[in-house]
Design a protein around this motif. Structure first.
Motif, short mmCIF file in Angstrom:
data_model
loop_
_atom_site.label_atom_id
_atom_site.label_comp_id
_atom_site.label_asym_id
_atom_site.label_seq_id
_atom_site.Cartn_x
_atom_site.Cartn_y
_atom_site.Cartn_z
N LYS A 65 0.85 -1.19 0.00
CA LYS A 65 0.00 0.00 0.00
C LYS A 65 0.89 1.24 0.00
CE LYS A 65 -3.58 2.29 2.69
NZ LYS A 65 -4.39 2.25 3.92
N LYS A 66 0.48 2.23 -0.77
CA LYS A 66 1.22 3.50 -0.82
C LYS A 66 1.30 4.13 0.57
CE LYS A 66 1.39 5.97 -5.18
NZ LYS A 66 2.79 5.81 -5.25
N GLY A 67 2.49 4.68 0.87
CA GLY A 67 2.67 5.43 2.09
C GLY A 67 3.11 4.63 3.30
N LEU A 68 3.17 3.31 3.19
CA LEU A 68 3.63 2.47 4.30
C LEU A 68 5.11 2.15 4.12
CD1 LEU A 68 0.70 -0.09 4.69
CD2 LEU A 68 1.18 1.94 6.08
N PRO A 69 5.82 1.83 5.21
CA PRO A 69 7.24 1.44 5.07
C PRO A 69 7.38 0.03 4.49
CG PRO A 69 6.55 1.36 7.38
CD PRO A 69 5.40 1.90 6.60
N LEU A 70 8.42 -0.17 3.71
CA LEU A 70 8.75 -1.48 3.17
C LEU A 70 9.99 -1.98 3.87
CD1 LEU A 70 8.22 -3.76 1.14
CD2 LEU A 70 9.65 -2.52 -0.50
N VAL A 71 9.82 -3.03 4.67
CA VAL A 71 10.92 -3.62 5.42
C VAL A 71 11.18 -5.02 4.86
CG1 VAL A 71 11.73 -4.34 7.70
CG2 VAL A 71 10.29 -2.31 7.48
N VAL A 72 12.40 -5.26 4.42
CA VAL A 72 12.79 -6.55 3.86
C VAL A 72 14.01 -7.05 4.62
CG1 VAL A 72 13.54 -7.81 1.80
CG2 VAL A 72 11.93 -5.90 1.57
N GLY A 73 13.86 -8.17 5.31
CA GLY A 73 14.97 -8.71 6.08
C GLY A 73 15.43 -7.77 7.18
N GLY A 74 14.49 -6.96 7.70
CA GLY A 74 14.82 -6.02 8.77
C GLY A 74 15.43 -4.72 8.30
N ILE A 75 15.55 -4.54 6.99
CA ILE A 75 16.15 -3.33 6.42
C ILE A 75 15.05 -2.50 5.75
CG2 ILE A 75 17.83 -2.44 4.75
CD1 ILE A 75 19.05 -3.95 7.23
N LEU A 76 15.00 -1.22 6.08
CA LEU A 76 14.04 -0.31 5.47
C LEU A 76 14.48 -0.02 4.03
CD1 LEU A 76 11.49 1.42 5.91
CD2 LEU A 76 13.02 3.28 6.63
N ILE A 77 13.58 -0.31 3.10
CA ILE A 77 13.86 -0.14 1.67
C ILE A 77 13.20 1.15 1.20
CG2 ILE A 77 13.57 -1.17 -0.63
CD1 ILE A 77 15.28 -2.91 1.32
N LYS A 78 13.94 1.97 0.47
CA LYS A 78 13.37 3.20 -0.07
C LYS A 78 12.31 2.84 -1.11
CE LYS A 78 14.50 7.65 -2.02
NZ LYS A 78 15.51 8.54 -2.54
N SER A 79 11.06 3.20 -0.81
CA SER A 79 9.94 2.85 -1.67
C SER A 79 8.76 3.75 -1.35
CB SER A 79 9.56 1.38 -1.43
OG SER A 79 8.44 1.02 -2.19
N SER A 80 7.89 3.97 -2.32
CA SER A 80 6.69 4.78 -2.08
C SER A 80 5.55 3.93 -1.52
CB SER A 80 6.25 5.48 -3.37
OG SER A 80 5.97 4.51 -4.37
N PHE A 81 5.75 2.62 -1.43
CA PHE A 81 4.73 1.74 -0.87
C PHE A 81 5.38 0.69 0.01
CE2 PHE A 81 5.76 0.76 -5.27
CZ PHE A 81 6.30 -0.50 -5.16
N GLY A 82 4.59 0.14 0.93
CA GLY A 82 5.12 -0.86 1.84
C GLY A 82 4.08 -1.89 2.21
N SER A 83 4.45 -2.77 3.11
CA SER A 83 3.63 -3.93 3.47
C SER A 83 2.47 -3.59 4.39
CB SER A 83 4.48 -4.97 4.21
OG SER A 83 5.41 -5.55 3.34
N ILE A 84 1.35 -4.22 4.10
CA ILE A 84 0.22 -4.25 5.02
C ILE A 84 0.38 -5.55 5.80
CG2 ILE A 84 -2.28 -4.44 5.24
CD1 ILE A 84 -2.51 -2.98 2.54
N GLY A 85 0.38 -5.45 7.11
CA GLY A 85 0.52 -6.66 7.92
C GLY A 85 0.18 -6.40 9.36
N HIS A 86 -0.08 -7.46 10.10
CA HIS A 86 -0.36 -7.34 11.52
C HIS A 86 0.89 -6.86 12.25
CE1 HIS A 86 -2.28 -8.15 15.35
NE2 HIS A 86 -1.24 -8.87 15.73
N SER A 87 2.04 -7.39 11.84
CA SER A 87 3.33 -6.94 12.38
C SER A 87 3.89 -5.92 11.39
CB SER A 87 4.27 -8.13 12.57
OG SER A 87 4.57 -8.71 11.32
#
Length: 160
Positions: free
Chosen positions: A14-36
């Motif tokens: 979803k746009k505007g959320l952080p994208l974390v991959v393997g504990g690293i914040l990835i520069k992106s305009s969208f990120g994961s929707i999740g409980h955690s």
């Protein structure tokens, strides 16, 4: 005895959320929707390790309907799984992981991701393989509606 486990996870983007991959914040305009924090890579690794040890899956220990884990950072799940692995007389030998994400490209982040996961699990970086691929614009991942990750872990029982 050597055992293997497979893990898989997928999250919507979803746009505007952080994208974390393997504990690293990835520069992106969208990120994961999740409980955690929605880190599909750490979730798939956690699942593969628990499966290899015959302990169950991530949902058994960190259920998504438990408020305790809401907005939790996924390194907690991975660290706890590592403790369970060691408590059951197992040693992690190797991880082989694939991130499936159309964009952004994460190749420049892979060394940091690899180092972070190795550090959490107290492994040598050579025991952690991280790869990335796309779906060539096919399906939900290709349309950047989501992303996924797969992991295969190899462990050895040190007690048998």
């Amino acid at each position: 005895m050597v055992k293997t486990g497979i893990g898989y996870d997928v999250h919507k983007l979803k746009k505007g959320l952080p994208l974390v991959v393997g504990g690293i914040l990835i520069k992106s305009s969208f990120g994961s929707i999740g409980h955690s924090d929605g880190d599909a890579l750490m979730h798939s690794i956690t699942d593969s390790l628990l499966g290899a040890a015959g302990l169950g899956d991530i949902g058994k220990f960190f259920p998504s309907d438990d408020k305790k884990w809401e907005d939790a950072q996924s390194h907690i799940f991975l660290s706890e799984a590592n403790k369970m692995i060691k408590k059951s007389y197992n040693e992690i030998l190797h991880l082989d992981c694939t991130v499936i994400l159309q964009k952004p490209k994460i190749s420049k982040y892979i060394p940091k991701i690899r180092k972070n996961i190795a550090s959490i699990l107290s492994l040598n970086e050579t025991s952690v393989s991280i790869k990335a691929t796309t779906t060539d614009f096919l399906g939900a991942i290709g349309r950047s509606e989501g992303w996924s990750a797969m992991a295969i872990s190899t462990i050895s029982n040190t007690h048998e």
